[in-house]
Design an enzyme around this catalytic site. Structure first.
Site, PDB file in Angstrom:
ATOM      1  N   GLU A 152       4.220  14.458   4.280  1.00  0.00           N
ATOM      2  CA  GLU A 152       3.975  14.791   2.881  1.00  0.00           C
ATOM      3  C   GLU A 152       3.625  13.497   2.178  1.00  0.00           C
ATOM      4  O   GLU A 152       3.961  12.407   2.643  1.00  0.00           O
ATOM      5  CB  GLU A 152       5.203  15.434   2.244  1.00  0.00           C
ATOM      6  CG  GLU A 152       6.202  14.449   1.680  1.00  0.00           C
ATOM      7  CD  GLU A 152       6.983  13.713   2.740  1.00  0.00           C
ATOM      8  OE1 GLU A 152       7.291  14.341   3.770  1.00  0.00           O
ATOM      9  OE2 GLU A 152       7.281  12.525   2.535  1.00  0.00           O
ATOM     10  N   SER A 192       4.095  -6.205  -0.444  1.00  0.00           N
ATOM     11  CA  SER A 192       4.062  -5.005   0.405  1.00  0.00           C
ATOM     12  C   SER A 192       2.677  -4.382   0.544  1.00  0.00           C
ATOM     13  O   SER A 192       2.394  -3.712   1.533  1.00  0.00           O
ATOM     14  CB  SER A 192       5.042  -3.971  -0.134  1.00  0.00           C
ATOM     15  OG  SER A 192       4.791  -3.692  -1.500  1.00  0.00           O
ATOM     16  N   LYS A 247       3.053   0.318   5.166  1.00  0.00           N
ATOM     17  CA  LYS A 247       3.351   1.683   5.642  1.00  0.00           C
ATOM     18  C   LYS A 247       2.824   1.948   7.046  1.00  0.00           C
ATOM     19  O   LYS A 247       3.376   2.754   7.778  1.00  0.00           O
ATOM     20  CB  LYS A 247       2.787   2.710   4.660  1.00  0.00           C
ATOM     21  CG  LYS A 247       3.608   2.812   3.385  1.00  0.00           C
ATOM     22  CD  LYS A 247       3.248   4.065   2.599  1.00  0.00           C
ATOM     23  CE  LYS A 247       4.232   4.299   1.462  1.00  0.00           C
ATOM     24  NZ  LYS A 247       4.067   3.328   0.362  1.00  0.00           N
TER      25      LYS A 247
HETATM   26  C1  LIG Z   1       4.960   3.095  -0.647  1.00  0.00           C
HETATM   27  C2  LIG Z   1       4.925   1.697  -1.093  1.00  0.00           C
HETATM   28  C3  LIG Z   1       6.085   1.013  -1.522  1.00  0.00           C
HETATM   29  C4  LIG Z   1       7.422   1.682  -1.696  1.00  0.00           C
HETATM   30  O1  LIG Z   1       7.992   2.159  -0.520  1.00  0.00           O
HETATM   31  P1  LIG Z   1       9.212   1.444   0.197  1.00  0.00           P
HETATM   32  O2  LIG Z   1       9.611   2.442   1.224  1.00  0.00           O
HETATM   33  O3  LIG Z   1      10.269   1.181  -0.807  1.00  0.00           O
HETATM   34  O4  LIG Z   1       8.678   0.194   0.789  1.00  0.00           O
HETATM   35  C5  LIG Z   1       5.985  -0.331  -1.846  1.00  0.00           C
HETATM   36  N1  LIG Z   1       4.805  -0.981  -1.787  1.00  0.00           N
HETATM   37  C6  LIG Z   1       3.665  -0.370  -1.387  1.00  0.00           C
HETATM   38  C7  LIG Z   1       2.409  -1.152  -1.346  1.00  0.00           C
HETATM   39  C8  LIG Z   1       3.687   0.983  -1.024  1.00  0.00           C
HETATM   40  O5  LIG Z   1       2.550   1.571  -0.648  1.00  0.00           O
END
Ligand SMILES: *Cc1c(COP(=O)(O)O)cnc(C)c1O
Length: 411
Positions: A120, A394, A98
């Site tokens: 938000e 992610s 993010k």
């Molecule tokens: C917020 C988040 C997601 C989901 O958001 P996407 O916009 O689909 O990437 C996925 N993995 C993590 C670690 C997150 O914090």
């Protein structure tokens, strides 16, 4: 339809911000000037080498980019199929992808001469990333959060406050994310002269899905280079498949996009299957045509989970980041074009994937990312030993320990 699209010259969105039948700008008139200003500022920044150089400098010196790729040797062995590589967004500063988008948009805010950011947050991850970059760049930061979410996510509320952000509780409606979104947009409309609305996923009215995609595409650009480069730990060739979890869709579109023209590489998104599709308690927008239909949510047209009357349906996932009623419009287009495909993992499968990665690789993944890991259990044996899979990890799982502890116990 895929035959008619040349992914070497893929150019979406069109000039109206549409990804084929999806996307667009479904907002009240009062927001149009702000979106047009943002679009102009972004188009200029995108072509400005000074802006890009500053972004690259902060990626390198602050975020910790490039994040590595890791050959998951023991996981691959255990699953008995394809060789698995992980793109390590869990190692980015603040623990997830993010930050890539938050930093890019915050630099854009500086360039536009604004001094204040509103955002938000539901689970708090996007709020923390936003508060982080605001502290770094000296920008005033207000984060709207439903009071129910604030109670559930107290550590993230404290993190945001430590980082100097003001967290405003929203007490209307269901007191969760969608109410916080309404308040953030209200604030933006009222203070648009000096305020930017920092949106956290590949969603919302044009130009947000494009801006977020472009800032997150650093993931795929790095990964493509690293996979081709044995010195970076890569296998020396492109993967056969890329797997990423899909909430709003930003980490997935970020790793997919630089591979669009490599049409031999399968692009696989994994949505939240929650308690199973039949239960109706999930966020698998592409898997459940009975619940998810074409609709408009938060200014963009895409697949939206809704009841028979078109009311937004309640979604469920063990991972807060995947628990959202709509999905980024570009994913819907790529799916129509046959370029990307979508599947889901249930809560239980994700929890098993979580444990599996902990035990085989010494990596505690975010529960969102654990959905992508869960799909490997099926995909890796299916593709066989000569295949290579790249997974977008992610984020890291520290934030999820309480959830996992109560779900699987401490044994
Ligand atoms: C917020 C988040 C997601 C989901 O958001 P996407 O916009 O689909 O990437 C996925 N993995 C993590 C670690 C997150 O914090």
């Amino acid at each position: 339809m895929s035959d008619s699209v040349d992914f070497l010259t893929y150019r979406y969105p069109d000039e109206n911000g549409r990804f084929g039948p999806y996307g667009g700008r479904f907002v009240p008139e009062t927001l149009m000037p702000a979106l047009e200003e943002l679009e102009q500022a972004y188009l200029q920044a995108r072509n400005d080498s000074t802006f890009q150089a500053e972004l690259q400098r902060l990626f390198l010196t602050y975020v910790g980019r490039p994040t590595p790729i890791t050959h998951a040797r023991r996981l691959s062995e255990q699953l008995g199929g394809a060789q698995i590589y992980l793109k390590r967004e869990d190692l980015a500063h603040s623990g997830a992808h993010k930050i890539n988008n938050a930093l890019g948009q915050a630099l854009l805010v500086k360039r536009m001469g604004k001094r204040r950011i509103v955002a938000e947050t539901g689970a708090g991850q996007h709020g923390v990333a936003t508060a982080t970059v605001c502290a770094l760049l000296g920008i005033e930061c207000v984060v709207y959060m439903g009071t129910v979410d604030m109670a559930r996510q107290a550590p993230n509320v404290f993190r945001m406050k430590l980082l100097g952000a003001e967290v405003r509780g929203v007490d209307s409606g269901s007191r969760t994310l969608k109410d916080a979104i309404n308040e953030a947009i209200r604030d933006w409309v009222t203070n648009v002269g000096d305020t930017h609305y920092l949106l956290g996923s590949a969603l919302g009215p044009h130009p947000y899905p494009t801006i977020v995609r472009d800032f997150q595409s650093v993931i795929g650009r790095e990964a493509r280079r690293q996979m081709l480069d044995p010195a970076a730990g890569g296998p020396g060739r492109l993967p056969d498949a890329i797997v990423a979890c899909v909430g709003g869709g930003s980490n997935a579109i970020g790793i997919f996009h630089p591979f669009l023209a490599d049409t031999q590489v399968r692009l696989i998104g994994v949505e939240a299957g929650g308690r199973g599709i039949e239960s109706g308690e999930h966020a698998a927008r592409f898997a459940d045509p009975a619940l998810a239909r074409l609709g408009v949510l938060h200014g963009t047209k895409s697949f939206v989970m809704q009841d028979a009357d078109g009311q937004i349906a309640l979604t469920h996932s063990v991972s807060a980041g995947l628990d959202y009623a709509s999905v980024g419009p570009e994913h819907a287009l790529l799916r129509d074009l046959g370029r990307s495909e979508y599947t889901y993992a249930t809560d239980d499968e994700a929890l098993a994937g979580f444990k599996l990665l902990c035990e085989t690789e010494g990596i505690i993944p975010a529960l969102e990312s654990a959905h992508a890991v869960a799909h490997l259990v099926k995909l890796a044996p299916e593709l066989g030993k000569d295949a290579i899979i790249l997974v977008n990890l992610s984020g890291r799982g520290d934030k999820d320990l309480d959830t996992v502890m109560s779900a699987i116990g401490q044994s």
